[in-house]
Design a protein around this motif. Structure first.
Motif, PDB file in Angstrom:
ATOM      1  N   ARG A  63      42.459 -64.214 -25.647  1.00  0.00           N
ATOM      2  CA  ARG A  63      42.804 -66.005 -25.424  1.00  0.00           C
ATOM      3  C   ARG A  63      42.630 -66.903 -26.457  1.00  0.00           C
ATOM      4  O   ARG A  63      42.921 -67.675 -27.094  1.00  0.00           O
TER       5      ARG A  63
ATOM      6  N   GLY B  92      53.961 -71.145 -25.631  1.00  0.00           N
ATOM      7  CA  GLY B  92      53.757 -72.751 -24.389  1.00  0.00           C
ATOM      8  C   GLY B  92      52.668 -71.791 -23.506  1.00  0.00           C
ATOM      9  O   GLY B  92      51.410 -73.512 -23.156  1.00  0.00           O
ATOM     10  N   THR B  93      52.246 -71.206 -24.106  1.00  0.00           N
ATOM     11  CA  THR B  93      50.982 -70.037 -22.972  1.00  0.00           C
ATOM     12  C   THR B  93      49.335 -71.021 -24.610  1.00  0.00           C
ATOM     13  O   THR B  93      48.416 -71.280 -23.169  1.00  0.00           O
TER      14      THR B  93
ATOM     15  N   LEU C 120      49.580 -73.734 -25.469  1.00  0.00           N
ATOM     16  CA  LEU C 120      49.304 -75.154 -25.704  1.00  0.00           C
ATOM     17  C   LEU C 120      48.271 -75.769 -24.056  1.00  0.00           C
ATOM     18  O   LEU C 120      47.540 -76.156 -24.141  1.00  0.00           O
ATOM     19  N   ARG C 121      48.975 -75.056 -23.204  1.00  0.00           N
ATOM     20  CA  ARG C 121      49.005 -74.491 -21.251  1.00  0.00           C
ATOM     21  C   ARG C 121      46.853 -74.540 -21.884  1.00  0.00           C
ATOM     22  O   ARG C 121      45.805 -75.374 -21.263  1.00  0.00           O
ATOM     23  N   PHE C 122      46.655 -73.203 -22.593  1.00  0.00           N
ATOM     24  CA  PHE C 122      44.797 -73.235 -22.337  1.00  0.00           C
ATOM     25  C   PHE C 122      44.513 -74.223 -23.596  1.00  0.00           C
ATOM     26  O   PHE C 122      43.209 -74.648 -22.783  1.00  0.00           O
ATOM     27  N   TRP C 123      44.900 -74.125 -24.734  1.00  0.00           N
ATOM     28  CA  TRP C 123      44.027 -75.881 -25.404  1.00  0.00           C
ATOM     29  C   TRP C 123      44.074 -76.988 -24.056  1.00  0.00           C
ATOM     30  O   TRP C 123      43.228 -77.637 -24.395  1.00  0.00           O
ATOM     31  N   LYS C 124      44.713 -77.570 -23.671  1.00  0.00           N
ATOM     32  CA  LYS C 124      44.679 -78.664 -23.120  1.00  0.00           C
ATOM     33  C   LYS C 124      43.892 -78.174 -21.494  1.00  0.00           C
ATOM     34  O   LYS C 124      43.190 -79.602 -21.339  1.00  0.00           O
ATOM     35  N   ARG C 125      44.183 -76.829 -21.233  1.00  0.00           N
ATOM     36  CA  ARG C 125      42.656 -77.235 -19.937  1.00  0.00           C
ATOM     37  C   ARG C 125      41.353 -77.046 -20.376  1.00  0.00           C
ATOM     38  O   ARG C 125      40.334 -77.600 -20.452  1.00  0.00           O
TER      39      ARG C 125
ATOM     40  N   SER D 276      40.265 -80.616 -21.736  1.00  0.00           N
ATOM     41  CA  SER D 276      40.308 -81.512 -20.343  1.00  0.00           C
ATOM     42  C   SER D 276      38.834 -81.885 -19.879  1.00  0.00           C
ATOM     43  O   SER D 276      38.358 -80.519 -19.914  1.00  0.00           O
TER      44      SER D 276
END
Length: 95
Positions: free
Chosen positions: A34, A59-60, A62-67, A70
């Motif tokens: 990751r 998409g995955t 981007l989800r990890f990036w946002k996580r 945060s």
């Protein structure tokens, strides 16, 4: 244009390194994959190349990036690389 904004976010955050010795071998492998995908993303690699190397979709990633970007509401600090650890809890359970 979105990539430029994300690169600026990376420079803004100085994410703390993770102590990988506390992870199991399986968790360490997933975490490293990751992290590699996120580093490739941050360096501007095309999604096709990232998928070929890591097996993670855009998409995955981007989800990890946002996580990772945060913020922890208690400390106000971004989660950083901690967001890439498998089964890590980012939010407390509130009833």
């Amino acid at each position: 244009m979105g990539n430029e904004k994300e690169k600026l976010l990376l420079e803004e955050y100085h994410w703390q390194e993770i102590d990988e010795t506390k992870l199991t071998m399986a968790e360490r492998c997933v975490y490293r994959n990751r992290r590699r995908a996120l580093e490739l993303f941050q360096n501007g690699s095309p999604p096709r190349d990232i998928f070929r190397i890591t097996g993670l979709t855009h998409g995955t990633i981007l989800r990890f990036w946002k996580r990772c970007c945060s913020q922890n509401p208690e400390t106000g600090v971004s989660y950083g690389y901690e967001g890439l650890i498998p089964r890590s809890k980012m939010k407390k359970f509130i009833r």
